[in-house]
Structure formats: structure tokens, C-alpha cells
Design an enzyme around this catalytic site. Structure first.
Site, short mmCIF file in Angstrom:
data_model
loop_
_atom_site.label_atom_id
_atom_site.label_comp_id
_atom_site.label_asym_id
_atom_site.label_seq_id
_atom_site.Cartn_x
_atom_site.Cartn_y
_atom_site.Cartn_z
N SER A 97 0.84 -1.21 0.00
CA SER A 97 0.00 0.00 0.00
C SER A 97 0.87 1.26 0.00
CB SER A 97 -0.92 0.02 1.22
OG SER A 97 -1.82 -1.07 1.17
N ASP A 113 21.18 -7.13 10.45
CA ASP A 113 22.13 -8.13 10.91
C ASP A 113 21.62 -8.79 12.17
OD1 ASP A 113 24.42 -7.95 9.09
OD2 ASP A 113 24.58 -5.90 9.81
N THR A 121 16.35 2.98 10.71
CA THR A 121 16.35 4.22 9.92
C THR A 121 15.89 3.87 8.51
OG1 THR A 121 18.06 5.33 11.23
CG2 THR A 121 17.79 6.05 8.94
N LEU A 122 14.97 4.67 8.00
CA LEU A 122 14.41 4.47 6.67
C LEU A 122 15.01 5.48 5.71
CD1 LEU A 122 10.68 4.30 7.87
CD2 LEU A 122 12.25 2.38 7.54
N GLU A 123 15.31 5.05 4.50
CA GLU A 123 15.83 5.95 3.46
C GLU A 123 14.68 6.18 2.49
OE1 GLU A 123 18.07 2.76 2.56
OE2 GLU A 123 19.47 3.01 4.20
#
Length: 179
Positions: A97, A113, A121-123
């Protein structure tokens, strides 16, 4: 092999997977839904340099008004959930979505990992302007089984650059590498 809902729940009971806060309604057939945290960040400079520390400006989104993301700008976001994974490889993927709104939640860093203990953290990048809100579903964590023993868990690794616990986006630490 990907863990099923029952396996994810069993690993949570064992403490090998931690999600805080945990909401049973976010547990899917073979994933756990995570939500956009209240903080976003953008880089201060128009040109980034992989050999230096690129500073960011962090800001808090309004819960009512959200924030309009613009194409051509890299936004760093963060999951509302804090997670720990001690015996599996976590993958973070965007929800379909979210993708259908033209939002990408990671450029290259979808795999975590074993031993990663933090908010993700999102890019974030968008193909057209789109308003987002803190708390909206943004992605899903998928857990893969390991084959073999782990020598060094991420949270015990001397060279790990993203171990400091924070609910805010973290900028690239590429500059800490030797090259």
C-alpha cells in the site's frame, strides 16, 4: 526459510525477537508490520561527500497534519518500533500500500544483521508529492532462519556504526570507514 506468524510469536516468547511496542494485530502471516515514527530528517548540504560526516536536520511531524514528502529529496525516517533480533536475519520491506503511493522506504538497506537492536532508519524517497503521518504503517519485518553459528553479533561488533539506541533517524556513517 521465512518464519511464519506462529514461529515469530514463539521466538518473541523466547526473547530472540523483540518488538516494542508489540501489537498482535500487526503480526501477519509471515511478517510483522512496523510504523513510521514521528521524526524525519534531511541532509543539510545539496551535495553529500562519502568521506565526510554529512549533517542532518531532524524535525518532528505533526500527528494531525503529517508532512508532505517531495520528489528529489532523500528523507531519513525511523520506525516507531524498537526491535531486537538475536537468532534470525531481519529484512525490512515496504508495504504494498505504501509502494502504491510511490513511496520507497529504503534505498539499499533492507537487510538487518543478527544482533541489530534499535529502531530502523528508513531511506525514504517518493515519485510524487505525498503526505505521510507518524504512526502510519510503513513496512514489514520478515525474519529468515540462520544456517550455522554466528561468530560476532552486530551489537557486539567493534566496527558497528549504528548501535547507539535512538528513536530518531541516523545519518550515514560511511565516513567512519577506511577508504
Amino acid at each position: 526459510m521465512i518464519l511464519t506468524d506462529q514461529q515469530i510469536r514463539a521466538e518473541m516468547e523466547r526473547g530472540t525477537i523483540v518488538v516494542q511496542p508489540y501489537d498482535p494485530s500487526c503480526l501477519g502471516t509471515n511478517s510483522y508490520d512496523v510504523h513510521l515514527g514521528r521524526y524525519l530528517a534531511t541532509y543539510d548540504d545539496a551535495v553529500l561527500d562519502a568521506r565526510r560526516h554529512n549533517k542532518i536536520t531532524t524535525f518532528e511531524m505533526s500527528a494531525d497534519e503529517g508532512y508532505v514528502l517531495q520528489p528529489g529529496i532523500l528523507y531519513l525516517g525511523v520506525t516507531a518500533e524498537y526491535t531486537e533480533t538475536h537468532a534470525h536475519v531481519p529484512f525490512l520491506e515496504g508495504k504494498s500500500s505504501v509502494g502504491r503511493l510511490g513511496i520507497d522506504i529504503h534505498a539499499t538497506a533492507g537487510k538487518g544483521d543478527v544482533g541489530f537492536c534499535n529502531h530502523w532508519t528508513l531511506e525514504i524517497s517518493v515519485s510524487m508529492p505525498v503526505r505521510v503521518y507518524p504512526g502510519m504503517p510503513i513496512g514489514q519485518l520478515i525474519y529468515f532462519s540462520l544456517q550455522g553459528d554466528v561468530q560476532t553479533f552486530y551489537n557486539r561488533k567493534q566496527s558497528a556504526k549504528y548501535n547507539d539506541r535512538t528513536d530518531r533517524p541516523v545519518e550515514s556513517m560511511m565516513w567512519k570507514n577506511q577508504f
